[in-house]
Each structure stands twice: as structure tokens, then as C-alpha cells.
Design a protein around this motif. Sequence first.
Motif, mmCIF file in Angstrom:
data_model
loop_
_atom_site.group_PDB
_atom_site.id
_atom_site.type_symbol
_atom_site.label_atom_id
_atom_site.label_comp_id
_atom_site.label_asym_id
_atom_site.label_seq_id
_atom_site.Cartn_x
_atom_site.Cartn_y
_atom_site.Cartn_z
ATOM 1 N N LYS A 282 -5.157 -2.037 14.930
ATOM 2 C CA LYS A 282 -6.614 -2.155 15.002
ATOM 3 C C LYS A 282 -7.237 -0.836 15.448
ATOM 4 O O LYS A 282 -8.279 -0.434 14.951
ATOM 5 N N GLN B 8 -0.039 3.058 9.510
ATOM 6 C CA GLN B 8 1.304 2.990 10.082
ATOM 7 C C GLN B 8 1.713 4.342 10.662
ATOM 8 O O GLN B 8 2.309 4.406 11.727
ATOM 9 N N GLU C 113 7.871 0.045 10.744
ATOM 10 C CA GLU C 113 8.151 -0.911 9.665
ATOM 11 C C GLU C 113 9.214 -1.918 10.089
ATOM 12 O O GLU C 113 9.077 -3.115 9.858
ATOM 13 N N VAL D 14 2.859 -9.444 9.262
ATOM 14 C CA VAL D 14 2.548 -9.100 7.880
ATOM 15 C C VAL D 14 1.445 -8.047 7.888
ATOM 16 O O VAL D 14 0.426 -8.226 8.556
ATOM 17 N N LYS D 15 1.663 -6.964 7.154
ATOM 18 C CA LYS D 15 0.625 -5.944 7.014
ATOM 19 C C LYS D 15 -0.283 -6.341 5.868
ATOM 20 O O LYS D 15 0.172 -6.780 4.827
ATOM 21 N N ARG D 16 -1.572 -6.173 6.072
ATOM 22 C CA ARG D 16 -2.550 -6.435 5.018
ATOM 23 C C ARG D 16 -3.474 -5.228 4.925
ATOM 24 O O ARG D 16 -3.802 -4.625 5.925
ATOM 25 N N THR D 17 -3.918 -4.962 3.725
ATOM 26 C CA THR D 17 -4.851 -3.873 3.511
ATOM 27 C C THR D 17 -6.225 -4.463 3.237
ATOM 28 O O THR D 17 -6.354 -5.413 2.474
ATOM 29 N N THR D 18 -7.227 -3.903 3.867
ATOM 30 C CA THR D 18 -8.588 -4.352 3.598
ATOM 31 C C THR D 18 -9.372 -3.210 2.985
ATOM 32 O O THR D 18 -9.123 -2.044 3.267
#
Length: 71
Positions: free
Chosen positions: A27, A32, A47, A56-60
Amino acid sequence: MALKNKMEEVTKKHGKPIEEVLIEAFKEHGTQAAVARALGVSPATIERWILLCGLVKRTTIEERYEYRVKS
């Protein structure tokens, strides 16, 4: 330094579980690579920690400007 030892070191330094440390770091820093620099480890280590923690990685994607150019 072994992966688990470094994880324990980061956990002790921040005084919270590694899952919380990672979520807050993402945040604050966004990427990463930036999280890895902030925590003093490699992006590959970040990772692995993400996988070990079941995160879980999310892209916004967000609009950069308040308005759009009209065509």
C-alpha cells in the motif's frame, strides 16, 4: 541468510505478522521492487513470501487525470 530467518527478522522489526507487513508495504510503496528495497530483500524473496503467505497480487488501473481528452 535463510529465507525463514529473514522473514522472522522482518516480522520482529515491524512487530506484526509478515502478511500484514507485506500488505502495508505494498500500500505504501506500490511495486514489488520498491517493497523489496524498503524491507531490505530481493524482489524474488518478496515473491516467495507472497506465495508462502497465500496472498494474491492484483494490479489496479486508475485514471491519471480528472478529465479525459475529448476526441
